[in-house]
Scaffold this motif. Structure first.
Motif, PDB file in Angstrom:
ATOM      1  N   GLU B 161      -5.557 -18.852  13.435  1.00 54.00           N
ATOM      2  CA  GLU B 161      -6.860 -19.418  13.843  1.00 54.00           C
ATOM      3  C   GLU B 161      -7.312 -18.783  15.153  1.00 54.00           C
ATOM      4  OE1 GLU B 161      -4.171 -21.193  13.131  1.00 54.00           O
ATOM      5  OE2 GLU B 161      -4.692 -22.150  11.229  1.00 54.00           O
ATOM      6  N   CYS B 164      -8.466 -15.290  14.528  1.00 58.42           N
ATOM      7  CA  CYS B 164      -9.808 -15.340  13.935  1.00 58.42           C
ATOM      8  C   CYS B 164     -10.869 -15.526  15.017  1.00 58.42           C
ATOM      9  CB  CYS B 164      -9.888 -16.480  12.921  1.00 58.42           C
ATOM     10  SG  CYS B 164     -11.548 -16.723  12.280  1.00 58.42           S
ATOM     11  N   THR B 176     -15.676 -16.160   9.340  1.00 59.73           N
ATOM     12  CA  THR B 176     -14.359 -16.691   9.715  1.00 59.73           C
ATOM     13  C   THR B 176     -13.388 -16.543   8.553  1.00 59.73           C
ATOM     14  OG1 THR B 176     -14.997 -18.884   8.960  1.00 59.73           O
ATOM     15  CG2 THR B 176     -15.204 -18.440  11.322  1.00 59.73           C
ATOM     16  N   THR B 178      -8.795 -17.026   7.824  1.00 57.10           N
ATOM     17  CA  THR B 178      -7.434 -17.093   8.367  1.00 57.10           C
ATOM     18  C   THR B 178      -6.482 -16.275   7.497  1.00 57.10           C
ATOM     19  OG1 THR B 178      -7.104 -19.151   7.182  1.00 57.10           O
ATOM     20  CG2 THR B 178      -7.664 -19.315   9.530  1.00 57.10           C
TER      21      THR B 178
END
Lengths: 223, 486, 244
Positions: B161, B164, B176, B178
C-alpha cells in the motif's frame, strides 16, 4: 591533486610489510567439463528454461528464419531492430522483413547515437542479435559488443531474440572468457552474460519479469 | 547517508515489534539460505569451491597495492580514466565536477553500497543534480528516505500500500494497485524514461579485474546495463578492495557471489567494461571514469587483523544466515552496510566509539563465518574490537569500558588464578543470590539481570557446588572399588 | 584403568552440578576413572568475550597449569573446550613456551560426547528413555568443534528412544553469555523461536550438550512452558533427571 591522492593511498598500502600468499587449494573440475556436445545442449536448454528463457532448436539457417517467422506472427511483431554481427548477417533478415511486411532496422540506419537510442527504446518491439557463446553450466549467452553489436539492442526492447549456432556451445564460463580476453591486445569494450529475462522480486518478494531489460528472452539454437 | 549507529537498540526494539519486517525476515533470508545450499551443490565439492573463493580474497588483501596498480595500468590502457579519492568528500567532488562540466541535470544510478557510504545522492541533490536510483528496491527506499533493509531486497519489507502511494505521488502512476507486478511495471515505465534521455550513468563495481583492467557488475534487473549503454558518460565507483587478480578468479567469484546473494547460479546479467566504447560503436559511454575510493581503508590496512575485513565481496550470505539479523532486519545497523558484514566493516570505517552495539549485539554463533565465500572470520573480528575498547586503542577509536566492568574483571582475574579465592567468592555470593530463590527457582533478582528475568527463570546456586561435592563423589567410587576387588 | 580429568565449567559448578555428577557416573559406567583437580576455576571465556584479554590470558595459564599433566581431559561444556583449543593459542601467540603448552593441551581435551564416541569408541552407554527425543546443536559444539553426529548417535542408541529432528536445529538459541542480558530483547525472541521449534517437533524431551544453552532454554521453559523439559546429555545418558 589527484596524483597526491593516489600517492597517499598507495603509499599507505605499500608501507605494510608484504605477507606470503598461500597456495590456492585444489578444486575438482566442474561437472559440465565432461559433458559431450549433445549433453551440453541439453543442459543449456534445461538451465535457461528454468530461468524462463525459451529455447527453440532448429537444424539450419533456413529453419531459423522459419521459426523467426512463427515468433513474429505469434507476437504480432511489426518493427524490430537487428544487430549486424556475422550470425544475423548470414540470414539476410532485411530481405525477410520485406517479405513479411516487418520493418527491420539496423544501427547503420542511424546517423547518430541519439536517433538510434530513440528507435531502440520506443520504436521497436524486439531486438534480434547473435551471440558469441552459449554456456551450458547455467544457460547463459555471452555477447561481445562492438560496432556490429550495439549494447542496447539486447536490452531496451521488451523482447530479445538471440540466434546462436550450436557450435558456439561451451561447458563453462572459462572457455568463453579465455577466448575473449586471452589476447589482451584486443579485448571488447563491453561483454554481457545474459541468463534469462530481466527480473526482480523487490516488492513483497514477488518475482516480476521485465523489470528494466527484456521481459522475454528467446533463443534459436541453430544446428 | 545519515549515520544512526548509536541508535541501534532504539531502532532494533522498534523493528522487532514490526509485523511487516518480521514477516519478511521469516521468509526471505531463510528461503535464500535454503536455495544457497542447494545451488552450492552444483559444485562437485562445495567446500573446496568455498575454500578457493576464500583463497582468492586472501590473495587480494595480501597483494592489494600491486593489484590496484596493475588494474589501473590496464584500465588506462583501454582508455578509461582512473581517479583516486581519499575520502567521501573527494569522491563526491569528482562526480559533481564531471556532472557539472557536462551540464548534467540528473543521473541514473545502479545499486552501489559504496555510493551510499559516501553519501553521493545527498551530494548530488544538494548541487541541484537529481539522482535516480534505478534498482527497484533502492528506488523505493530512496523515495521513502529509508536505509536499505536487506542487501538484496532494500525495500522488501515495505507494505504494498505504501509502495502504491509512493508511486502515485512520485512515479507518475495513475491508477491505484497493490499488485506487485503492476507496481513493478509502473516503476519500469517511469525509470525507462529516465534511462532514455540520461547523459550520465553511475554504477558501483562488483569486481575490478587487475589482469585486464575490466570492471564487472552483476544484476538481475538490467538497470546497471542501461547505465553502461545509454548515456555518453559512465562513472563507476569502487571501494578499493573490489580488485581481483584475474578473469578466471572473477568467474569463480561470480559463481560464489550469485549463489550466496540470491541462491542463483548466476544473476540474470553480468556486464564487463574494458574502457569506454570504441570508435564506431553507436552506444556505450564515450568516457568511462573509474573512481577508486579509500575512505579509511588504507589506514585499516595497517592493522593485520582488521585488514581481513577487506576480503568481503558484499554477497549478503552472512545476512541470510544470521539469527540476530533475522529478528531485527537491516535498519538498526544504522548505515550503508547491515548484517554481520556491516558489523565487521562499519566499526572500522566509522570508529569503534560510535558503533559499540554493532559488535556486541552478537552471540558469536559463527554461522556467518561458516558460509562466507571470502573467508571473513566475523566472530574473531568482534572479539578483536571488544579487546580494542578495553585497550582504549587510539587508532580504531576504542571506547573506554565502564569502571565497574573493569573492576569486576580485575577481581575476577585474581580469583580465577587462586582457587581458594575463587571458591571463597562462590560461598560469599551464594547467599546473596539465593535469597531470591523460592520453591527452588529464582524468578527475579530485583534490579539485577532484569533483561534475563523478563522471560526466564534461573536455578539457585547449588547448596553444594560440584567442587564441594567432589570429596563425596570420590569417596563413593573408592567404596565401590574396594567392594568389587578390582 | 582409563583415567579422565574432569573440566567442570563455572555454570555447571554453581548452577547445575548434577551435570557434573552425571558425567562422573557415566564415565565410571564406561570403565573410566574420573579425576577432578580442585584448583580449577574458569576457562576465561567471560573475560575473552568481553575483550579483557590480559585477564583471559591469566585464566588460560592457570588452567594449563592445573591440567598440565593429565593424559585426557573431558568436559561437559563444548564452549569451554572450544575456548581452550581455539582461543588459547591465539591469546598466547606471543609467549612461545605457553603457546607450545596450549597447543599440546588442545590435543588431549574433549567434549563429553566426543570423548565417549570418538575416543572410547562407545555408542551404547546403557542409557534408556521411553519416548521421543530431539537435539539442539549448540553453536560452539557444532561449528567450533565439529561435533554433531556423536551426541545424536548416543541419544539414538538409548533404549526406548525414538529420535525426532528439531526444526532449525543449528540456529543459535540466543544465549551468547552477556548477550542474553545486554541485548535481552533480541535474546528473548531467539530463545522463544528455539522453544517454538522444540514444541513443533513434538518431542517429549530436548537434549543438548552445552550448559549455557541449557540455562537459557530451561530458564525460558521454566517460566513459559513448565511442563516441557530440557536435559544435558550427561544427565540423559546417566538416566538422572535435573538440568533446570
Amino acid at each position: 591533486m589527484e596524483q597526491r591522492a593516489r600517492e597517499e593511498i598507495l603509499g599507505r598500502l605499500r608501507g605494510i610489510p608484504k605477507r606470503a600468499v598461500d597456495h590456492r587449494p585444489d578444486m575438482p573440475p566442474l561437472r559440465e567439463r565432461s559433458l559431450d556436445h549433445e549433453e551440453m545442449i541439453a543442459t543449456f536448454i534445461e538451465e535457461l528454461t528454468l530461468e524462463e528463457g525459451v529455447v527453440y532448436r532448429v537444424r539450419d539457417g533456413r529453419e531459423a528464419v522459419a521459426r523467426l517467422t512463427e515468433i513474429a506472427a505469434e507476437e504480432g511483431l511489426q518493427r524490430v531492430m537487428i544487430s549486424t554481427d556475422e550470425i544475423v548477417a548470414s540470414l539476410d533478415l532485411p530481405a525477410w522483413g520485406r517479405e513479411q511486411g516487418i520493418a527491420v532496422l539496423t544501427p547503420w540506419d542511424f546517423g547518430d547515437r541519439d536517433s538510434f537510442r530513440d528507435a531502440v527504446f520506443d520504436e521497436v518491439e524486439a531486438g534480434i542479435t547473435g551471440a558469441d557463446y552459449a554456456v551450458a553450466e547455467s544457460g547463459t549467452l555471452v555477447i561481445a559488443h562492438d560496432t556490429n553489436q550495439p549494447r542496447l539492442i539486447s536490452l531496451a526492447p521488451i523482447m530479445h531474440i538471440a540466434l546462436v549456432p550450436a557450435t558456439r556451445m561451451v561447458p563453462t564460463y572459462e572457455q568463453a572468457v579465455e577466448e575473449i580476453y586471452g589476447d589482451t591486445k584486443d579485448i571488447p569494450s563491453h561483454v554481457t552474460f545474459t541468463t534469462g529475462p530481466s527480473m526482480t522480486a523487490d516488492i513483497k518478494g514477488k518475482p516480476f519479469k521485465g523489470m528494466h531489460g527484456p521481459r522475454r528472452l528467446m533463443v534459436i539454437l541453430i544446428g | 547517508m545519515e549515520i544512526r549507529t548509536t541508535l541501534f537498540n532504539e531502532i532494533a526494539e522498534k523493528e522487532i515489534q514490526n509485523p511487516y519486517a518480521r514477516a519478511f525476515l521469516k521468509v526471505l533470508p531463510v528461503a535464500i539460505a535454503v536455495r544457497r545450499k542447494a545451488v552450492m551443490d552444483s559444485f562437485p565439492d562445495p567446500n573446496a569451491a568455498q575454500a578457493c573463493g576464500q583463497a582468492i580474497r586472501a590473495e587480494v588483501v595480501a597483494r592489494l597495492p600491486e593489484l590496484l596498480e596493475e588494474f589501473e595500468k590496464n584500465a588506462l590502457a583501454r582508455g578509461a580514466k582512473v581517479l583516486w579519492a581519499r575520502d567521501a568528500g573527494e569522491a563526491n567532488e569528482m562526480v559533481l565536477s564531471i556532472a557539472k562540466e557536462r551540464n548534467v541535470t540528473y543521473v541514473t544510478k545502479g545499486k552501489s553500497m559504496v555510493t551510499e557510504e559516501i553519501g553521493l545522492n545527498d551530494a548530488l541533490a544538494e548541487s541541484g543534480i537529481e539522482p535516480f536510483e534505478t534498482d527497484l528496491g533502492e528506488f523505493i527506499a530512496q523515495q521513502l528516505k529509508r536505509p536499505p533493509f536487506h542487501i538484496v531486497g532494500p525495500a522488501i519489507n515495505v507494505p504494498v500500500e505504501e509502495v502504491c502511494d509512493l508511486f502515485m505521488e512520485k512515479a507518475g502512476m495513475e491508477k491505484t494497485t497493490t499488485d506487485p507486478v503492476k507496481l513493478g511495471y509502473a516503476a519500469r515505465l517511469f525509470l525507462r524514461d529516465k534511462f532514455h534521455h540520461v547523459s550520465l550513468g553511475v554504477t558501483g563495481v562488483n569486481m575490478a579485474v587487475a589482469e585486464t583492467g575490466t570492471i564487472i557488475n552483476l544484476e538481475n534487473e538490467g538497470n546497471i546495463r542501461f547505465n553502461k549503454s545509454s548515456p555518453g558518460t559512465q562513472v563507476s565507483i569502487m571501494s578499493l578492495e573490489k580488485v581481483v587478480p584475474t578473469m578466471e578468479d572473477a568467474m569463480h567469484l561470480t559463481r560464489l557471489l550469485s549463489r550466496n546473494c540470491t541462491g542463483q547460479k548466476i544473476s540474470a546479467y553480468v556486464s564487463m567494461d574494458s574502457g569506454p566504447k570504441k570508435p564506431g560503436e553507436i552506444d556505450g559511454p564515450e568516457e568511462l571514469f573509474i573512481i577508486i575510493v579509500d575512505n579509511g581503508r588504507s589506514e585499516i590496512y595497517g592493522d593485520s587483523v582488521a585488514r581481513e575485513a577487506l576480503r568481503c565481496i558484499r554477497c549478503g550470505g552472512c545476512l541470510n544466515i544470521c539469527p540476530v539479523y533475522a529478528k531485527i532486519g537491516g535498519y538498526p545497523y544504522g548505515w550503508a552496510y547491515s548484517g554481520p558484514m556491516g558489523q565487521v566493516l562499519t566499526p572500522l570505517l566509522l570508529g569503534l566509539d560510535r558503533t559499540q552495539d554493532l559488535y556486541r549485539a552478537c552471540t558469536l554463533c559463527g554461522a556467518c563465518r561458516d558460509v562466507c565465500p571470502a573467508g571473513v572470520d566475523h566472530p574473531l573480528m568482534f572479539l578483536y574490537y571488544r579487546s580494542k575498547d578495553v585497550e582504549e586503542d587510539r587508532g580504531l577509536r576504542g571506547k573506554k569500558r565502564p569502571w565497574k566492568e573493569s573492576r569486576f574483571f580485575g577481581l575476577w582475574s585474581r580469583a580465577v588464578t587462586h582457587s581458594v579465592l575463587w571458591n571463597l567468592g562462590v560461598r560469599l555470593v551464594r547467599p546473596l543470590v539465593n535469597r531470591y530463590s523460592h520453591n527452588g527457582v529464582i524468578t527475579t533478582m530485583g534490579g539485577f539481570f532484569k533483561g534475563w528475568f523478563r522471560t526466564r527463570n534461573l536455578p539457585p546456586i547449588a547448596n553444594k557446588t560440584f567442587h564441594e561435592r567432589w570429596s563425596g563423589l570420590r569417596r563413593k567410587a573408592t567404596g565401590r572399588q574396594s567392594g568389587e576387588n578390582r | 584403568m582409563k583415567k579422565a580429568s574432569l573440566f567442570i565449567p563455572c555454570i555447571v559448578d554453581l548452577f547445575l552440578p548434577e551435570i557434573g555428577e552425571a558425567t562422573v557416573q557415566v564415565l565410571r559406567r564406561l570403565g573410566v576413572d574420573p579425576l577432578y583437580h580442585k584448583a580449577q576455576t574458569c576457562c576465561g571465556q567471560p573475560a575473552m568475550n568481553a575483550g579483557y584479554r590480559d585477564q583471559a590470558k591469566k585464566a588460560a595459564k592457570h588452567l594449563i597449569d592445573v591440567f598440565g599433566d593429565d593424559d585426557v581431559i573431558v568436559s561437559p561444556s563444548g564452549s569451554c573446550v572450544y575456548m581452550v583449543k581455539h582461543h588459547y593459542p591465539q591469546l598466547l601467540r606471543d609467549e612461545p613456551a605457553w603457546l607450545w603448552r596450549a597447543e599440546e593441551l588442545s590435543e588431549r581435551i574433549y567434549e563429553l560426547s566426543q570423548y565417549i564416541v570418538d575416543i572410547l569408541g562407545i555408542e551404547e552407554v546403557g542409557a534408556s528413555f521411553k519416548g521421543t527425543v530431539t537435539y539442539h546443536e549448540s553453536c560452539h559444539i557444532l561449528r567450533g568443534l565439529g561435533v554433531s553426529d556423536q551426541p545424536k548417535r548416543l541419544i539414538q542408541k538409548a533404549d526406548g528412544v525414538k529420535f525426532l529432528p528439531l526444526p532449525l536445529a543449528d540456529m543459535c538459541c540466543g544465549f551468547g553469555g552477556e548477550f542474553a542480558e545486554a541485548y535481552d530483547y533480541i535474546s528473548e525472541e531467539m530463545v522463544k523461536e528455539k522453544v517454538g521449534c522444540y514444541l513443533e517437533s513434538g518431542a517429549d524431551l530436548l537434549v543438548l550438550c552445552e550448559p549455557g544453552c541449557l540455562l537459557n532454554i530451561s530458564g525460558y521453559l521454566s517460566r513459559n512452558h513448565p511442563e516441557k523439559k530440557a536435559l544435558h546429555i550427561a544427565n540423559f545418558l546417566a538416566g538422572t533427571g535435573g538440568g533446570g
